[in-house]
Structure formats: structure tokens, C-alpha cells
Design a protein around this motif. Structure first.
Motif, short mmCIF file in Angstrom:
data_model
loop_
_atom_site.label_atom_id
_atom_site.label_comp_id
_atom_site.label_asym_id
_atom_site.label_seq_id
_atom_site.Cartn_x
_atom_site.Cartn_y
_atom_site.Cartn_z
N SER A 280 0.94 -1.12 -0.04
CA SER A 280 0.17 0.16 -0.06
C SER A 280 0.95 1.09 0.00
O SER A 280 2.03 1.22 0.54
CB SER A 280 -0.85 -0.09 1.20
OG SER A 280 -2.05 -1.09 1.26
N ASP B 36 -3.07 5.09 -1.09
CA ASP B 36 -3.93 3.96 -0.50
C ASP B 36 -4.59 4.26 0.72
O ASP B 36 -5.52 3.91 1.30
CB ASP B 36 -3.32 2.83 -0.59
CG ASP B 36 -2.98 2.25 -2.24
OD1 ASP B 36 -3.57 2.62 -3.04
OD2 ASP B 36 -2.06 1.67 -2.31
N GLU C 264 -8.36 4.68 2.22
CA GLU C 264 -8.78 3.91 3.33
C GLU C 264 -9.40 4.83 4.61
O GLU C 264 -10.39 4.33 5.02
CB GLU C 264 -7.74 3.01 3.88
CG GLU C 264 -8.12 2.21 5.17
CD GLU C 264 -9.26 1.25 5.16
OE1 GLU C 264 -9.94 1.04 6.12
OE2 GLU C 264 -9.51 0.73 4.05
#
Length: 84
Positions: free
Chosen positions: A29, A33, A37
Motif C-alpha cells: 500500500s 491508498d 482507506e
């Protein structure tokens, strides 16, 4: 799995509702990313703050959001600060 400690400051703390949290991300990640999230986790208020924020990854300013996260890293979310 990559685990990161995310620390929120000022308006980011208010928007997230926490000052710090430990979050697991899939291996490989990136900072981008992680931000995606976190937006999904905390909703629209934090999403707006993240758009204007600066970030530190283990104390180093991040300008390239494609930088990969390493396990145990610390990501600081620094919204714009007003001051005088």
C-alpha cells in the motif's frame, strides 16, 4: 499486511474523532491508498480535511503520494494551520 500508526492533528483530529489509531493496510500500500482507506473509514468530514492536508511519513514530508508504506511506519496528518 502493513501496520501504520496514523496521528491526526488539529482539524484532522476533530474530523476523525480520534487523535491516533493503528491501521492495517495490504502489503504494498502507498500513502494514497492509506488516505483512501482513512476517508472511507471516517467519512466526508475527514475526506475534506485530507484534500488540504500535508503529510509526514516517519517525520519526513511526503509530496509524492505513491510512496509505499513500510510496516510500523507513522503517518502524520497535518491540516493547514492558522496562526499569527
Amino acid at each position: 499486511m502493513t501496520t501504520a500508526t496514523v496521528r491526526y492533528f488539529a482539524g484532522a483530529r476533530a474530523a476523525a474523532g480520534v487523535s491516533e489509531e493503528t491501521v492495517g493496510f495490504p502489503a504494498g500500500s502507498t500513502v494514497a491508498d492509506a488516505l483512501s482507506e482513512l476517508s472511507g473509514r471516517h467519512g466526508e468530514a475527514l475526506s475534506r480535511v485530507l484534500l488540504a492536508s500535508s503529510f509526514l511519513l516517519d517525520g519526513v514530508a511526503v509530496r509524492d503520494r505513491s510512496v509505499p508504506l513500510s510496516d510500523g511506519t507513522v503517518l502524520d496528518v497535518l491540516p493547514p494551520f492558522a496562526g499569527g
